[in-house]
Design a protein around this motif. Structure first.
Motif, PDB file in Angstrom:
ATOM      1  N   MET A   1       0.853  -1.184   0.000  1.00 16.56           N
ATOM      2  CA  MET A   1       0.000   0.000   0.000  1.00 16.56           C
ATOM      3  C   MET A   1       0.890   1.234   0.000  1.00 16.56           C
ATOM      4  N   GLN A   2       0.695   2.098  -0.982  1.00 14.66           N
ATOM      5  CA  GLN A   2       1.556   3.260  -1.127  1.00 14.66           C
ATOM      6  C   GLN A   2       0.736   4.521  -1.403  1.00 14.66           C
ATOM      7  N   LYS A   3       1.296   5.653  -0.996  1.00 15.39           N
ATOM      8  CA  LYS A   3       0.698   6.944  -1.326  1.00 15.39           C
ATOM      9  C   LYS A   3       1.650   7.663  -2.260  1.00 15.39           C
ATOM     10  N   ASP A   4       1.186   7.923  -3.477  1.00 13.43           N
ATOM     11  CA  ASP A   4       2.039   8.523  -4.496  1.00 13.43           C
ATOM     12  C   ASP A   4       2.466   9.929  -4.078  1.00 13.43           C
TER      13      ASP A   4
ATOM     14  N   GLU B   1       3.566  12.372  -5.830  1.00 10.57           N
ATOM     15  CA  GLU B   1       3.249  13.457  -6.762  1.00 10.57           C
ATOM     16  C   GLU B   1       1.761  13.765  -6.825  1.00 10.57           C
ATOM     17  N   THR B   2       0.918  12.746  -6.675  1.00  8.07           N
ATOM     18  CA  THR B   2      -0.523  12.942  -6.852  1.00  8.07           C
ATOM     19  C   THR B   2      -1.339  12.766  -5.571  1.00  8.07           C
ATOM     20  N   GLY B   3      -0.741  12.144  -4.552  1.00  9.20           N
ATOM     21  CA  GLY B   3      -1.475  11.865  -3.333  1.00  9.20           C
ATOM     22  C   GLY B   3      -2.395  10.663  -3.437  1.00  9.20           C
ATOM     23  N   ILE B   4      -2.374   9.982  -4.569  1.00 11.21           N
ATOM     24  CA  ILE B   4      -3.225   8.814  -4.770  1.00 11.21           C
ATOM     25  C   ILE B   4      -2.691   7.639  -3.963  1.00 11.21           C
ATOM     26  N   VAL B   5      -3.592   6.974  -3.243  1.00  8.70           N
ATOM     27  CA  VAL B   5      -3.229   5.772  -2.500  1.00  8.70           C
ATOM     28  C   VAL B   5      -3.537   4.576  -3.395  1.00  8.70           C
ATOM     29  N   TRP B   6      -2.532   3.722  -3.598  1.00  8.31           N
ATOM     30  CA  TRP B   6      -2.703   2.621  -4.533  1.00  8.31           C
ATOM     31  C   TRP B   6      -2.036   1.355  -3.992  1.00  8.31           C
ATOM     32  N   THR B   7      -2.324   0.243  -4.642  1.00  9.66           N
ATOM     33  CA  THR B   7      -1.813  -1.056  -4.202  1.00  9.66           C
ATOM     34  C   THR B   7      -0.870  -1.641  -5.248  1.00  9.66           C
TER      35      THR B   7
END
Length: 208
Positions: free
Chosen positions: A85-88, A90-96
């Motif tokens: 689980m990461q929070k980008d 540059e964009t603040g998007i949380v993704w897997t």
């Protein structure tokens, strides 16, 4: 860092679930999984009259369209044991990162909004990632594009706030905002604040 976010206008939402279905269809999600879901929250009762029929007594109902809130301090990221689980940045998007995820379900239990879900067929967690691939094509997320009432919007959070205001994230049936959820919710006129709700989530079985 730019922080992208969703905007949701509960007063405009009719509960048609086109956003929910559009997301599920686009990503071919298993029957048990939803990355965006629409719930109906309502309450009140009916009281009898002297004439022998019933009239509403404080009856209310409204819809909430919910997905990942791409929090500033996401509990899923903080608790993930593998770093999947990461929070980008540059964009603040949380993704897997599905290549790293081991399907332990820690993120599922950690998220107060129940955004991550375990895809048992694939063996890893899935969640809304704001349609990252669509964004690279200069398109908005599928749910936003699908909404016939334009109850959903998406963009840089600062720009959304300038257009719609800060909104009220702490609206029933959502929990207290302890993770810095970035979603902007424009509450329904009948909306109740988190922690003071007198209603409950209405299921299909209740409606029938």
């Amino acid at each position: 860092m730019t922080q992208y976010a969703f905007y949701f206008n509960s007063a405009a939402c009719t509960g048609c679930k086109t956003c929910q279905v559009g997301c599920k269809e686009y990503y071919h999600l298993p029957a048990a999984n939803l990355q965006r879901r629409v719930v109906n929250y309502g309450g009140g009762s009916w009281k009898p009259t002297e004439a022998g029929h019933y009239v509403p007594d404080g009856v209310f109902s409204y819809f909430m369209s919910m997905a990942c809130n791409h929090c500033m301090n996401p509990a899923c990221v903080e608790n993930c044991p593998t770093g999947a689980m990461q929070k980008d940045a540059e964009t603040g998007i949380v993704w897997t990162d599905h290549e790293v995820c081991i399907g332990c379900g820690t993120c599922v239990s950690a998220c107060p909004y129940e955004a991550p879900q375990l895809n048992e067929d694939a063996g890893y967690s899935i969640k809304c990632d704001m349609c990252r691939d669509e964004l690279t094509l200069d398109r908005k997320p599928v749910c936003v594009m699908a909404c016939p009432m334009r109850a959903l919007d998406w963009g840089e959070r600062d720009e959304l706030v300038a257009t719609y205001g800060e909104g009220q994230m702490e609206t029933e049936p959502l929990p207290k905002n302890a993770t810095g959820a970035t979603t902007i919710i424009d509450p329904h006129p009948s909306a109740q604040a988190t922690g003071s709700g007198t209603g409950s989530v209405i299921t299909i079985a209740d409606e029938l």
